[in-house]
Structures are given as structure tokens and as C-alpha cells.
Scaffold this active site. Sequence first.
Site, mmCIF file in Angstrom:
data_model
loop_
_atom_site.group_PDB
_atom_site.id
_atom_site.type_symbol
_atom_site.label_atom_id
_atom_site.label_comp_id
_atom_site.label_asym_id
_atom_site.label_seq_id
_atom_site.Cartn_x
_atom_site.Cartn_y
_atom_site.Cartn_z
ATOM 1 N N LYS A 9 0.808 -0.993 -0.178
ATOM 2 C CA LYS A 9 0.108 -0.086 -0.006
ATOM 3 C C LYS A 9 0.907 1.482 0.005
ATOM 4 C CE LYS A 9 -3.929 -2.500 2.240
ATOM 5 N NZ LYS A 9 -4.743 -2.523 3.522
ATOM 6 N N TYR A 49 -12.071 -2.708 -3.597
ATOM 7 C CA TYR A 49 -12.526 -3.197 -2.488
ATOM 8 C C TYR A 49 -14.082 -3.128 -2.415
ATOM 9 C CZ TYR A 49 -7.953 -2.727 0.222
ATOM 10 O OH TYR A 49 -6.710 -3.108 0.798
ATOM 11 N N ASN A 112 -1.768 -0.257 7.252
ATOM 12 C CA ASN A 112 -1.364 -1.478 7.668
ATOM 13 C C ASN A 112 -0.682 -2.139 6.429
ATOM 14 O OD1 ASN A 112 -3.496 -2.185 5.955
ATOM 15 N ND2 ASN A 112 -4.408 -3.649 7.413
ATOM 16 N N HIS A 115 -1.498 -5.427 1.491
ATOM 17 C CA HIS A 115 -2.832 -6.251 0.887
ATOM 18 C C HIS A 115 -2.447 -7.513 0.648
ATOM 19 C CE1 HIS A 115 -6.697 -7.473 -0.667
ATOM 20 N NE2 HIS A 115 -5.866 -7.905 -1.649
ATOM 21 N N GLU A 126 -8.895 -10.762 -8.185
ATOM 22 C CA GLU A 126 -7.867 -9.718 -8.014
ATOM 23 C C GLU A 126 -6.678 -9.495 -8.989
ATOM 24 O OE1 GLU A 126 -8.867 -9.007 -3.382
ATOM 25 O OE2 GLU A 126 -6.679 -9.867 -3.736
#
Length: 148
Positions: A9, A49, A112, A115, A126
Site C-alpha cells: 500500500k 474493495y 497497515n 494487502h 484480484e
Amino acid sequence: MEQTFIMIKPDGVQRGLVGEIIGRFEKKGFSLKGLKLITVERLFAERHYADLSAKPFFNGLVEYIISGPVVAMVWEGKNVVTTGRKIIGATNPADSAPGTIRGDYAIDIGRNVIHGSDSVESARKEIALWFPEGPVSWSSSLHPWIYE
Ligand code: UDP
Ligand code: MG
């Protein structure tokens, strides 16, 4: 062989964690089958998402993902979806074990770092979304030294 979609990310890219994160998957024995540094648009992040669109944190999550470039990857290996999630650690870094990526490098759930697909079916979707051209097809000459 099983494949998973892994994305570093924007915070992971900004914090210089790309090499460290790739190294963990590489050293485990998984094979890199796709890799690109890209900044995605809002609609694309919303598609990625889509399952979370009803959640209260959805807008903040989309803002976070489009806030800078991300590193999108396909990794391949036996059980890579489940093992990849273990390498990454629990969603909330407060609960991620030390030794996991989130346990070692993150503090807040909304920052965080990484992913990873949560199932073989999500991985398939994905990978199709992020790599419409398909992963790179190659086989590592290390295979017999990693698999019995
Ligand atoms: N997230 C958040 N607040 C929450 C739950 C999730 O900001 O209460 C963010 C977090 O960055 C997480 C992402 O939304 O990684 C996707 O949530 P998911 O439940 O799919 O967790 P993951 O599969 O990434 O562990
Ligand atoms: Mg998830």
C-alpha cells in the site's frame, strides 16, 4: 500452482518497505509472477474493495489506497494464499504477531502497509483486475530445491 495477489500500500512504498516485503516472499520460496508500481484511480480502488463498500471505513480506505503509488504483485507457490496471509499478519496491527509484516512495521489498521488476497477465489478476481494482461509465465530453476 496456486497464485495470490499482494499489494504494498502507499504507506509501505513511502516508508521504503518494498525491498523488505518482496524479500520475505522471495526468501520463503514463493515465485514472483507479476510486479508493477502504479497509482490507481478512485473507481479502480472502489472496484478492488467492492466487497467492503458498505463499511464505515470504506471512503477512508479508498482515499488511503489512491494516496500514492502501490506495488501490485502476483506470487505463486503451494498454499500461497493462506501462507501469504500469515506472512502479512492480522488486519489490525495491534493484533498482528511480531515477525509478521504488519506486526513488525505497522501500528494503525488504516495504515497497515500491505494487502493480500483472502481466498483462492478472491485471488483469481484480484489478479484479473490488476493484471488484465495476465501474470508472467516462467518457472524457477530453484523448484526442486524448494519442493520435494
Ligand atoms: N480497514 C480499516 N478499518 C477497519 C477494517 C479494515 O481501515 O476497521 C482497512 C485495512 O486497511 C484493511 C482493509 O481495510 O487492510 C481491508 O479490510 P479487510 O477486512 O479485507 O482486511 P485485510 O484482508 O486487509 O486483512
Ligand atoms: Mg481483505
